[in-house]
Design a protein around this motif. Structure first.
Motif, PDB file in Angstrom:
ATOM      1  N   ALA A 194      26.034  98.402 107.932  1.00 21.32           N
ATOM      2  CA  ALA A 194      25.034  99.449 107.740  1.00 21.32           C
ATOM      3  C   ALA A 194      24.974 100.314 108.993  1.00 21.32           C
ATOM      4  N   PRO A 195      24.952 101.633 108.839  1.00 18.46           N
ATOM      5  CA  PRO A 195      24.943 102.523 110.011  1.00 18.46           C
ATOM      6  C   PRO A 195      23.576 102.562 110.685  1.00 18.46           C
ATOM      7  N   GLY A 196      23.578 103.070 111.911  1.00 13.66           N
ATOM      8  CA  GLY A 196      22.315 103.323 112.593  1.00 13.66           C
ATOM      9  C   GLY A 196      21.704 102.126 113.286  1.00 13.66           C
ATOM     10  N   VAL A 197      22.481 101.064 113.551  1.00 12.93           N
ATOM     11  CA  VAL A 197      21.970  99.896 114.264  1.00 12.93           C
ATOM     12  C   VAL A 197      22.552  99.895 115.676  1.00 12.93           C
ATOM     13  N   VAL A 198      21.688  99.816 116.670  1.00 14.44           N
ATOM     14  CA  VAL A 198      22.111  99.794 118.067  1.00 14.44           C
ATOM     15  C   VAL A 198      21.665  98.463 118.667  1.00 14.44           C
ATOM     16  N   PHE A 199      22.600  97.716 119.258  1.00 16.89           N
ATOM     17  CA  PHE A 199      22.293  96.391 119.787  1.00 16.89           C
ATOM     18  C   PHE A 199      22.038  96.436 121.292  1.00 16.89           C
TER      19      PHE A 199
ATOM     20  N   SER B 139      18.213  96.542 117.628  1.00 18.58           N
ATOM     21  CA  SER B 139      18.170  95.094 117.459  1.00 18.58           C
ATOM     22  C   SER B 139      18.753  94.459 118.716  1.00 18.58           C
ATOM     23  N   PHE B 140      18.906  93.125 118.723  1.00 13.95           N
ATOM     24  CA  PHE B 140      19.306  92.436 119.949  1.00 13.95           C
ATOM     25  C   PHE B 140      20.467  91.480 119.718  1.00 13.95           C
ATOM     26  N   TRP B 141      21.209  91.263 120.791  1.00  8.74           N
ATOM     27  CA  TRP B 141      22.242  90.236 120.788  1.00  8.74           C
ATOM     28  C   TRP B 141      21.610  88.897 120.379  1.00  8.74           C
ATOM     29  N   ASN B 142      22.340  88.113 119.611  1.00  6.78           N
ATOM     30  CA  ASN B 142      21.956  86.743 119.248  1.00  6.78           C
ATOM     31  C   ASN B 142      20.792  86.669 118.255  1.00  6.78           C
ATOM     32  N   SER B 143      20.338  87.808 117.731  1.00 11.25           N
ATOM     33  CA  SER B 143      19.237  87.785 116.765  1.00 11.25           C
ATOM     34  C   SER B 143      19.742  87.303 115.405  1.00 11.25           C
ATOM     35  N   ILE B 144      18.835  86.794 114.573  1.00  8.68           N
ATOM     36  CA  ILE B 144      19.220  86.291 113.253  1.00  8.68           C
ATOM     37  C   ILE B 144      18.935  87.350 112.180  1.00  8.68           C
ATOM     38  N   HIS B 145      17.682  87.513 111.818  1.00  8.65           N
ATOM     39  CA  HIS B 145      17.161  88.534 110.902  1.00  8.65           C
ATOM     40  C   HIS B 145      17.533  88.374 109.434  1.00  8.65           C
TER      41      HIS B 145
ATOM     42  N   LEU C 141      12.563  92.569 116.847  1.00  6.68           N
ATOM     43  CA  LEU C 141      12.803  91.500 117.816  1.00  6.68           C
ATOM     44  C   LEU C 141      12.208  90.192 117.339  1.00  6.68           C
ATOM     45  N   GLU C 142      12.804  89.100 117.809  1.00  9.63           N
ATOM     46  CA  GLU C 142      12.242  87.764 117.668  1.00  9.63           C
ATOM     47  C   GLU C 142      11.603  87.401 119.008  1.00  9.63           C
ATOM     48  N   PRO C 143      10.311  87.082 119.049  1.00  5.29           N
ATOM     49  CA  PRO C 143       9.693  86.720 120.333  1.00  5.29           C
ATOM     50  C   PRO C 143      10.230  85.416 120.902  1.00  5.29           C
ATOM     51  N   CYS C 144      10.796  84.586 120.064  1.00 11.26           N
ATOM     52  CA  CYS C 144      11.611  83.438 120.477  1.00 11.26           C
ATOM     53  C   CYS C 144      12.790  83.423 119.524  1.00 11.26           C
ATOM     54  N   GLN C 145      13.995  83.635 120.038  1.00 10.05           N
ATOM     55  CA  GLN C 145      15.144  83.732 119.150  1.00 10.05           C
ATOM     56  C   GLN C 145      15.435  82.374 118.512  1.00 10.05           C
ATOM     57  N   GLY C 146      15.543  82.386 117.189  1.00  8.62           N
ATOM     58  CA  GLY C 146      15.783  81.152 116.466  1.00  8.62           C
ATOM     59  C   GLY C 146      17.121  80.526 116.775  1.00  8.62           C
ATOM     60  N   ALA C 147      18.123  81.337 117.065  1.00  8.37           N
ATOM     61  CA  ALA C 147      19.459  80.827 117.375  1.00  8.37           C
ATOM     62  C   ALA C 147      19.491  80.325 118.811  1.00  8.37           C
TER      63      ALA C 147
ATOM     64  N   SER D 120      23.566  93.197 108.895  1.00  4.04           N
ATOM     65  CA  SER D 120      24.033  94.235 109.811  1.00  4.04           C
ATOM     66  C   SER D 120      23.139  94.317 111.044  1.00  4.04           C
ATOM     67  N   LEU D 121      21.861  93.941 110.888  1.00  3.46           N
ATOM     68  CA  LEU D 121      20.919  93.944 112.004  1.00  3.46           C
ATOM     69  C   LEU D 121      21.049  92.703 112.870  1.00  3.46           C
ATOM     70  N   SER D 122      21.743  91.687 112.374  1.00  2.00           N
ATOM     71  CA  SER D 122      21.843  90.428 113.097  1.00  2.00           C
ATOM     72  C   SER D 122      22.797  90.550 114.280  1.00  2.00           C
ATOM     73  N   GLY D 123      22.408  89.916 115.374  1.00  2.00           N
ATOM     74  CA  GLY D 123      23.280  89.884 116.539  1.00  2.00           C
ATOM     75  C   GLY D 123      24.237  88.713 116.541  1.00  2.00           C
ATOM     76  N   LEU D 124      24.303  87.975 115.422  1.00  2.00           N
ATOM     77  CA  LEU D 124      25.230  86.854 115.293  1.00  2.00           C
ATOM     78  C   LEU D 124      26.529  87.346 114.662  1.00  2.00           C
ATOM     79  N   SER D 125      27.647  87.090 115.301  1.00  2.00           N
ATOM     80  CA  SER D 125      28.918  87.610 114.810  1.00  2.00           C
ATOM     81  C   SER D 125      29.281  87.039 113.443  1.00  2.00           C
ATOM     82  N   LYS D 126      28.850  85.800 113.148  1.00  2.00           N
ATOM     83  CA  LYS D 126      29.233  85.192 111.878  1.00  2.00           C
ATOM     84  C   LYS D 126      28.638  85.930 110.680  1.00  2.00           C
ATOM     85  N   ARG D 127      27.578  86.685 110.884  1.00  2.00           N
ATOM     86  CA  ARG D 127      26.982  87.454 109.794  1.00  2.00           C
ATOM     87  C   ARG D 127      27.805  88.694 109.443  1.00  2.00           C
ATOM     88  N   LYS D 128      28.700  89.104 110.357  1.00  2.00           N
ATOM     89  CA  LYS D 128      29.315  90.426 110.209  1.00  2.00           C
ATOM     90  C   LYS D 128      30.832  90.438 110.244  1.00  2.00           C
ATOM     91  N   THR D 129      31.431  89.497 110.959  1.00  2.00           N
ATOM     92  CA  THR D 129      32.878  89.545 111.163  1.00  2.00           C
ATOM     93  C   THR D 129      33.624  89.556 109.831  1.00  2.00           C
TER      94      THR D 129
END
Length: 406
Positions: free
Chosen positions: A151-156, A122-128, A199-205, A136-145
């Motif tokens: 969830a294991p197995g996610v590489v950003f 997945s990618f930094w700043n992604s929503i998902h 991936l998001e082809p245009c990141q919503g965030a 866990s796949l989201s690159g937004l810290s507010k979703r996870k902090t």
């Protein structure tokens, strides 16, 4: 009943919004005091308030069978036809879900099952999404902090945000240096066992668009590693960018396509489209749910009918005016960057407080964009008029001048 406003768990996070909207028409809301405000922050009800054709279609659907039994409803079959035709027959099947988060979850789980692999890129700043796996796949810290373990197995991997380049390269001559960093990250931070890249082809965030050519290069690299490519267009799909689907712009060939938000014009429906049909023994886990609810399917059909009937061309037209108008302010001393495509546009300021002042100023003049950190963004209903867009651009310019003089 007013006392119950605080009963909503998230009411105190609404930014102090106290307006009560009594009615709406198109992209305009009217308050109890008679004040009219143009909505520039609506990602779901894209056909606008009081859309006659949509209302007529929903009334007709309500008079039919609303809890389908047995064979698929006529609305579901029509929706499948729209999805197949607008994607050029690229996908073999669709799975309808109730939310984008659910579509993301099943895309990832299917990709792992179909490939026998254990990781997702997945990618930094992604929503998902907001559920456990999609969060866990989201690159937004507010979703996870504070919500671990994740969830294991996610590489950003780094997403190409040229205004904040992770390798401090020059965008005109970097040759996609961030993609090289992404490849090195995969080599060093994973088990080399990725089932897919999402991936998001245009990141919503923040409305972050990668530079032209980056997406095909990413796809080429993922294919060389035998990964699936999952394109999350929950926000960018269904006409938002002036394309029915943004992946078309650069000729991507997704293994899975995810749609939502605008798909149902406010009703809860999302879609997971697959290029390769999974084996039947995998599919039992997907049964149940209410993604193919006849009313939600009928709503999605109305969205497609209006997009095909000229609304998509309207988005291109007014979106071009919106982005060209905002681009004129890119050299302003308070503005870092202006970016966007179609009816997704953003102005990033150097300072968050400046952004808040501009937001307050344009709201006072009758316009309601959104704010994310230092970024003011516009994602209006598709039915917004050229006059309303030009009115916002005028209000934005006046407000920016006022803030600049302070």
């Amino acid at each position: 009943m007013a006392a119950y406003s605080e009963f909503d768990l998230l009411s105190h996070l609404s930014g102090g919004e106290s307006e009560v909207f009594l009615k709406g028409e198109g992209a305009v809301y009217e308050t109890a005091a008679g004040r009219r405000l143009v909505d520039l922050n609506e990602m779901r009800v894209v056909l606008g308030q009081g859309n006659p054709a949509f209302e007529s279609g929903m009334i007709q659907a309500l008079r039919g069978v609303t809890a389908q039994k047995g064979a698929p409803s006529a609305a579901k079959l029509e929706l499948c036809r729209h999805l197949d035709e607008t994607t050029g027959g690229r996908f073999s099947a669709v799975y309808l879900t109730s939310s984008g988060s659910e579509a993301v979850e099943w895309a990832v789980r299917l990709a792992k099952k179909m490939t026998g692999r254990t990781e997702i890129l997945s990618f930094w700043n992604s929503i998902h999404g907001r559920t456990y796996l999609s969060g866990s796949l989201s690159g937004l810290s507010k979703r996870k902090t504070g919500h671990g373990p994740l969830a294991p197995g996610v590489v950003f991997l780094p997403y190409p945000n040229c205004a904040h380049c992770p390798v401090k390269a020059c965008r005109e001559s970097c040759h996609f240096a961030c993609l090289e960093l992404a490849q090195r990250t995969y080599e060093t931070a994973s088990a080399q066992d990725a089932a897919a890249v999402i991936l998001e082809p245009c990141q919503g965030a923040g409305v972050i668009l990668p530079p032209q050519g980056w997406l095909p290069r990413l796809q080429e690299w993922a294919r060389s590693k035998d990964m699936m490519v999952i394109v999350d267009e929950v926000q960018s799909g269904m006409g938002r960018t002036g394309w029915m689907y943004l992946y078309e712009r650069e000729g991507l060939e997704p293994d899975m396509l995810l749609l939502g938000k605008a798909l149902g014009n406010g009703l809860h429906i999302a879609a997971l489209m697959v290029r390769e049909r999974p084996d039947d023994e995998i599919l039992a886990a997907l049964t149940g749910g209410s993604g193919d609810d006849p009313l939600a399917c009928a709503a999605a059909c109305q969205v497609f009918r209006q997009l095909k009937g000229g609304l998509l061309e309207h988005v291109r037209h007014v979106g071009g005016i919106l982005n060209a108008g905002l681009k004129e302010y890119e050299g302003h001393p308070l503005v870092l960057e202006c970016r966007g495509i179609g009816l997704a546009a953003a102005v990033e300021f150097y300072d968050k407080s400046v952004c808040a002042q501009v937001l307050a100023g344009v709201k006072e003049k009758g316009y309601l964009p959104g704010q994310l950190g230092c970024t003011l963004y516009c994602k209006p209903p598709y039915v917004i008029t050229e006059e309303q867009v030009r009115g916002f651009l005028k209000a934005f310019g006046e407000t920016l001048a006022e803030v600049g003089r302070r």
